[in-house]
Design an enzyme around this catalytic site. Sequence first.
Site, mmCIF file in Angstrom:
data_model
loop_
_atom_site.group_PDB
_atom_site.id
_atom_site.type_symbol
_atom_site.label_atom_id
_atom_site.label_comp_id
_atom_site.label_asym_id
_atom_site.label_seq_id
_atom_site.Cartn_x
_atom_site.Cartn_y
_atom_site.Cartn_z
ATOM 1 N N LYS A 163 1.196 -4.883 8.320
ATOM 2 C CA LYS A 163 1.558 -3.487 8.074
ATOM 3 C C LYS A 163 0.545 -2.732 7.205
ATOM 4 O O LYS A 163 0.083 -1.650 7.573
ATOM 5 C CB LYS A 163 2.900 -3.504 7.351
ATOM 6 C CG LYS A 163 3.819 -2.450 7.709
ATOM 7 C CD LYS A 163 5.229 -2.732 7.201
ATOM 8 C CE LYS A 163 5.348 -3.697 6.061
ATOM 9 N NZ LYS A 163 6.071 -3.175 4.913
ATOM 10 N N ARG A 169 14.299 1.411 2.703
ATOM 11 C CA ARG A 169 14.767 0.036 2.870
ATOM 12 C C ARG A 169 16.264 -0.023 3.118
ATOM 13 O O ARG A 169 16.795 -1.058 3.515
ATOM 14 C CB ARG A 169 14.458 -0.787 1.606
ATOM 15 C CG ARG A 169 13.027 -1.263 1.546
ATOM 16 C CD ARG A 169 12.826 -2.174 0.358
ATOM 17 N NE ARG A 169 11.416 -2.276 0.032
ATOM 18 C CZ ARG A 169 10.579 -3.123 0.632
ATOM 19 N NH1 ARG A 169 11.011 -3.923 1.563
ATOM 20 N NH2 ARG A 169 9.319 -3.149 0.301
ATOM 21 N N ARG A 194 -2.395 -18.196 3.619
ATOM 22 C CA ARG A 194 -2.878 -17.195 2.668
ATOM 23 C C ARG A 194 -3.108 -17.820 1.293
ATOM 24 O O ARG A 194 -2.323 -18.643 0.846
ATOM 25 C CB ARG A 194 -1.828 -16.080 2.577
ATOM 26 C CG ARG A 194 -2.234 -14.943 1.687
ATOM 27 C CD ARG A 194 -1.409 -13.726 1.968
ATOM 28 N NE ARG A 194 -0.070 -13.804 1.390
ATOM 29 C CZ ARG A 194 0.756 -12.766 1.312
ATOM 30 N NH1 ARG A 194 0.399 -11.602 1.824
ATOM 31 N NH2 ARG A 194 1.935 -12.891 0.781
ATOM 32 N N ARG A 229 0.750 -18.792 -3.056
ATOM 33 C CA ARG A 229 1.948 -18.238 -3.694
ATOM 34 C C ARG A 229 3.148 -19.101 -3.351
ATOM 35 O O ARG A 229 3.266 -19.600 -2.234
ATOM 36 C CB ARG A 229 2.187 -16.816 -3.189
ATOM 37 C CG ARG A 229 1.479 -15.759 -4.011
ATOM 38 C CD ARG A 229 1.564 -14.396 -3.376
ATOM 39 N NE ARG A 229 2.920 -14.054 -2.937
ATOM 40 C CZ ARG A 229 3.247 -12.852 -2.465
ATOM 41 N NH1 ARG A 229 2.334 -11.894 -2.366
ATOM 42 N NH2 ARG A 229 4.469 -12.599 -2.075
ATOM 43 N N ARG A 274 12.350 -15.005 4.270
ATOM 44 C CA ARG A 274 11.930 -13.616 4.031
ATOM 45 C C ARG A 274 11.998 -12.797 5.319
ATOM 46 O O ARG A 274 12.345 -11.618 5.302
ATOM 47 C CB ARG A 274 10.504 -13.584 3.459
ATOM 48 C CG ARG A 274 10.472 -13.887 1.957
ATOM 49 C CD ARG A 274 9.112 -14.312 1.502
ATOM 50 N NE ARG A 274 8.107 -13.255 1.600
ATOM 51 C CZ ARG A 274 6.796 -13.484 1.576
ATOM 52 N NH1 ARG A 274 6.332 -14.715 1.468
ATOM 53 N NH2 ARG A 274 5.958 -12.483 1.654
#
Length: 273
Positions: A69, A144, A178, A211, A222
């Site tokens: 995004k 949201r 990542r 992370r 998520r």
Amino acid sequence: MVLAHGTDSYYKAIILETLVKETSSSSVNPTEPTVNIFRDATKNLTSLVKVELLVMVNLIIFGAPGSGKGTYAARLKEKLNVEVIATGDIFREMIKEDTPLGRKVKAYVEKGLLVPDDITLEVLKENLAKIPRGKGFILDGYPRTLKQAKALDGIAKIDAIIHLVVPDWIIIERLSSRRVCENCGAIYNLLFLKPKKDMICDKCGGSLYQRSDDTPEVIKRRIEVYEKQTQPLLEYYKEKRVPFVEARCEKLETPPEVVVQEIMNGLKRLGLA
Ligand SMILES: [Zn+2]
């Protein structure tokens, strides 16, 4: 008076502003209907050209975490006459700058809680007001909730929704490879954007780490949270007949420019680009 972004009165105000600047005698009457102002404007070609350049578009981009995004929004910014308003980035910036509102935001973010609607709306309004006249925007990370969507209706007109559709396995593959620099926050990807030296940041020499929420199990959760949160919003905008531009990413290695082109084509079909 603050005019809702993208409404007729907003455009009218810009046209008026241009005409008053252009015509030596400020003979434009602000209460006159837009049609008359346009008719008078034909007398002045320079004004007309300027008015034509004022086409702007207000968009919302929806996509799961890891759908790309932010990358797409940044590239669209260069192609369209828009600013990107990413509430997540704005919150991080506010926390860093330690503003009074930033301190409030920090309290929620640190606890892993969603920033409440009223604070988010305040931040959004502040940032919309900073957009130069005649420029549109892409919202990333807002709304949201349905409550946020309804609040947005009162302050801006949305021309289209960009919906990124990316299969779960691609998101999982991307996010679990990542790595982030513990020192400067630079983001790397072991698949596409490898550091020159193994697990060392190119920019500052700091160590890279994964992370804790970039593991497959947490990513799956998520995505689920995102879908549950976003579905009602997509339905809300479909019911309101706001046009959708869907961009699909079926392969792991689809280059961003391909997806961006697909979005641009969709916007062109709607007469928005
Ligand atoms: Zn670094």
